[in-house]
Enzyme design. Structure first.
Site, PDB file in Angstrom:
ATOM      1  CB  SER A  64      -5.165 -22.845  13.091  1.00 35.53           C
ATOM      2  OG  SER A  64      -6.116 -22.168  12.307  1.00 35.53           O
TER       3      SER A  64
ATOM      4  CG  ASP B 108      -7.303 -15.885  16.850  1.00 30.12           C
ATOM      5  OD1 ASP B 108      -7.714 -15.613  15.704  1.00 30.12           O
ATOM      6  OD2 ASP B 108      -6.786 -16.974  17.137  1.00 30.12           O
TER       7      ASP B 108
ATOM      8  CG  HIS C  34      -5.234 -17.558  14.044  1.00 29.64           C
ATOM      9  ND1 HIS C  34      -6.141 -18.286  14.789  1.00 29.64           N
ATOM     10  CD2 HIS C  34      -4.891 -18.357  13.004  1.00 29.64           C
ATOM     11  CE1 HIS C  34      -6.341 -19.458  14.219  1.00 29.64           C
ATOM     12  NE2 HIS C  34      -5.589 -19.530  13.131  1.00 29.64           N
TER      13      HIS C  34
END
Length: 425
Positions: free
Chosen positions: A245, A342, A375
């Site tokens: 991330s 995601d 994610h």
């Protein structure tokens, strides 16, 4: 009771639908992510909860009206969707786009990474036999500022005092939250078992920190590593970097901005190059829209808390914070990882970064796109995490072998064999 069963049915059906097709609406983005993330990565736990809830509610009068029967149907559909998620995660295949073949992350059967039980405790530290963890080592001290890291290393003796390869882990959290105790633990433990020394590094967070202070802190770690790596049995001349991330963004920045004076003030002469990069679900371009309706740099998060400059009047500053700005021929090898589902950082962000990096870099660029992956999937010790972690280990081990042999960077043989093999899944 029938209406309670109906409520359960609607909830379970919505969870399954959201996991497969998360909402893109800005107001629903965050709740859609969290519900989808938990549904996908904790699917076995959710399935048991669904079965128990539906069975008990039906047993105690939930089927006494039409609402209960409708709820049961919806609940069964939701549970079936959860089963599909479990099956997909257990057959994790990483699709290498433009290669024409999948990368099988488990070519030899059961993975060496020990996550065989179906129900694995979430968010655990996964203590591993044979791993020594040294916590809260200060790597930068400047007045009241004290930045710390944790070291993960094998407990066994090094053969002939041979120096081990090093791995830098950068946590995510949108540049404003996160800690070294929360992310990258599965990978660091596994890499230590395989003979690596891992460094889980903290850095200053916004809003106290203003970009590029986050990156400057990580450059300070690179300088510290050159000086202190031998104390932990690591090779000061070999270090790879990974993170997810915001940590994925910083991983790419660390790898692509080696020796850029602007990001290492006061220690410009220190070599800040790395030998390989493995960014997970990162952001690579703050200036161009594409995956988002507006550029990432124009979001309130970056304008008000991270970069702290109006986007439209300061596009150059946002370009300097974007990894795509620093693409170069001598970039280190990259293994970019992203999930197809995601909902926070769309998979198109990774695809366009990889395409541009491949056009520029002379080193190999591997792109792993996981079907069904959300994610931050690797926060949970799931089947998907186990197989991706093992794939990353094979990749990095191959890079280290090439380094020791003095050969140029290439796709490691362990990965090549998977690419050249028959399609899987």
């Amino acid at each position: 009771m029938p209406y309670l069963l109906l409520a359960f049915g609607i909830l379970f059906a919505l969870l399954a639908a959201n996991a497969q097709a998360p909402p893109r609406n800005a107001a629903l983005l965050v709740p859609g992510f969290f519900s989808g993330w938990l549904t996908i990565e904790l699917a076995p736990h959710l399935l048991v909860t669904e079965i128990v809830a539906l069975a008990l509610t039906a047993l105690y009068g939930g089927l006494d009206g039409w609402a209960g029967w409708l709820g049961l149907v919806l609940g069964v559909m939701g549970a079936a969707g959860t089963v599909a998620i479990i099956l997909a995660s257990r057959r994790t295949v990483v699709t290498l786009r433009e290669s024409g073949a999948p990368l099988d992350l488990d070519p030899d059967g059961a993975p060496r990474f020990p996550l065989a039980p179906l129900f694995v405790p979430p968010l655990c530290l996964i203590p591993r036999k044979g791993v020594k963890v040294q916590r809260n080592i200060v790597y930068r001290e400047d007045g009241r500022l004290r930045l710390k890291l944790d070291v993960y290393s094998p407990t066994g003796e090094r053969p002939d005092d041979e120096l081990r390869p090093g791995l830098m882990q950068i946590h995510g959290g949108a540049w404003v939250i996160g800690d070294k105790r929360e992310q990258g633990l599965s990978l660091l433990n596994h890499m230590a078992v395989q003979g690596w020394v891992g460094f889980n590094v903290n850095y200053r967070l916004s809003p106290r920190a203003t970009w590029p202070e986050h990156l400057i802190d990580l450059k300070h770690f690179l300088a510290w590593y050159r000086e202190h790596a031998r104390e932990y049995g690591a090779d000061p001349d070999f270090l790879c970097v990974t993170g997810g991330s915001a940590g994925g963004h910083l991983t790419a920045m660390v790898a692509l901005t080696a020796n850029v004076p602007e990001f290492q003030p006061g220690f410009e002469d220190v070599d800040t190059s790395v030998q390989g990069a493995v960014p997970f679900y990162g952001v690579y371009n703050f200036v161009d829209a594409g995956p988002w309706p507006v550029p990432m740099g124009s979001t309130r998060l970056l304008e008000k808390m991270v970069v702290k400059l109006p986007f439209e009047e300061n596009r150059e500053a946002y370009a300097k914070a974007s990894p795509v700005t620093y693409l170069r021929k001598d970039a280190p090898p990259f293994f970019v990882i992203h999930g197809s589902h995601d909902s926070l950082i769309p998979v198109l962000e990774a695809r366009r970064f990889v395409e541009r990096l491949r056009d520029m870099s002379e080193a190999p660029v591997i792109y792993a796109e996981m079907k069904g992956g959300q994610h931050a999937f690797d926060v949970f010790p799931s089947y998907r995490t186990a197989r991706v972690v093992e794939g990353v280990e094979r990749y990095l081990t191959g890079l280290h072998r090439q380094y020791r042999q003095g050969t140029g960077p290439a796709v490691p043989g362990e990965v090549k064999e998977s690419l050249d093999g028959p399609p899987v899944g």
